[in-house]
Design a protein around this motif. Sequence first.
Motif, PDB file in Angstrom:
ATOM      1  N   ASP A 102       0.821  -1.165   0.032  1.00 62.90           N
ATOM      2  CA  ASP A 102       0.103   0.036  -0.074  1.00 62.90           C
ATOM      3  C   ASP A 102       1.082   1.321  -0.099  1.00 62.90           C
ATOM      4  O   ASP A 102       0.702   2.200  -0.622  1.00 62.90           O
ATOM      5  CB  ASP A 102      -0.814  -0.068   1.217  1.00 62.90           C
ATOM      6  N   ARG A 103       1.937   1.236   0.743  1.00 64.77           N
ATOM      7  CA  ARG A 103       2.866   2.467   0.985  1.00 64.77           C
ATOM      8  C   ARG A 103       3.574   2.510  -0.361  1.00 64.77           C
ATOM      9  O   ARG A 103       3.713   3.647  -0.911  1.00 64.77           O
ATOM     10  CB  ARG A 103       3.799   2.194   2.209  1.00 64.77           C
ATOM     11  N   SER A 106       1.213   3.878  -2.973  1.00 64.84           N
ATOM     12  CA  SER A 106       0.906   5.523  -2.806  1.00 64.84           C
ATOM     13  C   SER A 106       2.070   6.252  -3.402  1.00 64.84           C
ATOM     14  O   SER A 106       1.865   7.298  -4.096  1.00 64.84           O
ATOM     15  CB  SER A 106       0.776   5.649  -1.250  1.00 64.84           C
ATOM     16  N   HIS A 107       3.264   5.633  -3.145  1.00 63.82           N
ATOM     17  CA  HIS A 107       4.408   6.523  -3.646  1.00 63.82           C
ATOM     18  C   HIS A 107       4.348   6.569  -5.112  1.00 63.82           C
ATOM     19  O   HIS A 107       4.685   7.612  -5.653  1.00 63.82           O
ATOM     20  CB  HIS A 107       5.645   5.880  -3.220  1.00 63.82           C
ATOM     21  N   ARG A 109       2.211   6.144  -7.416  1.00 63.19           N
ATOM     22  CA  ARG A 109       0.997   6.981  -7.598  1.00 63.19           C
ATOM     23  C   ARG A 109       1.332   8.475  -7.563  1.00 63.19           C
ATOM     24  O   ARG A 109       0.774   9.414  -8.349  1.00 63.19           O
ATOM     25  CB  ARG A 109      -0.373   6.554  -6.957  1.00 63.19           C
ATOM     26  N   PHE A 110       1.763   9.053  -6.471  1.00 63.31           N
ATOM     27  CA  PHE A 110       2.249  10.169  -6.479  1.00 63.31           C
ATOM     28  C   PHE A 110       3.353  10.468  -7.321  1.00 63.31           C
ATOM     29  O   PHE A 110       3.175  11.937  -7.945  1.00 63.31           O
ATOM     30  CB  PHE A 110       2.858  10.360  -5.054  1.00 63.31           C
ATOM     31  N   ASP A 113       1.486  10.853 -10.643  1.00 67.57           N
ATOM     32  CA  ASP A 113       0.985  12.318 -10.522  1.00 67.57           C
ATOM     33  C   ASP A 113       1.666  13.523 -10.895  1.00 67.57           C
ATOM     34  O   ASP A 113       1.175  14.517 -11.818  1.00 67.57           O
ATOM     35  CB  ASP A 113      -0.128  12.598  -9.270  1.00 67.57           C
TER      36      ASP A 113
END
Length: 140
Positions: A102-103, A106-107, A109-110, A113
């Motif tokens: 999950d972490r 998130s990284h 995806r950041f 983006d």
Amino acid sequence: MIYWQHLTRQANEAQSRAAFVDAHELNQKALACAKATFPSDFDNDAESAVSAVIVSYLNLAEVSVSMKEWSQADGYFSQGVSFLEQVINAPNLPSDDRTLIDRTASHIRFEWDLFKQTYGSKVEAGKRLGNFALATSAMG
């Protein structure tokens, strides 16, 4: 893991010399190596195994940006996220590993983006051009 590290180090050196084609090839080899050994590496050290695959995808995206291959870079981000989605859906995944994934997701995806904010218009222009070329070749 040692071979992956060796390939990644060589790819980084090639990128620093602006030998982008070589860097891309070496990063592809590193990714293939990380994915080939992933199941056993994940059982031994989940964090290192996940990191090796995702670092390879991020390195491929970075060298693609250096080569102005925006759509290709976008694809590497997408593939990295898809890889993590497959791993997290594995049955009986321990909660610590789920948290790690999950972490990591998130990284990435950041980072994706940020990439889209900077190069999103170039990715879309490349897609339009690609669609135009497909339509033109279908007509001929």
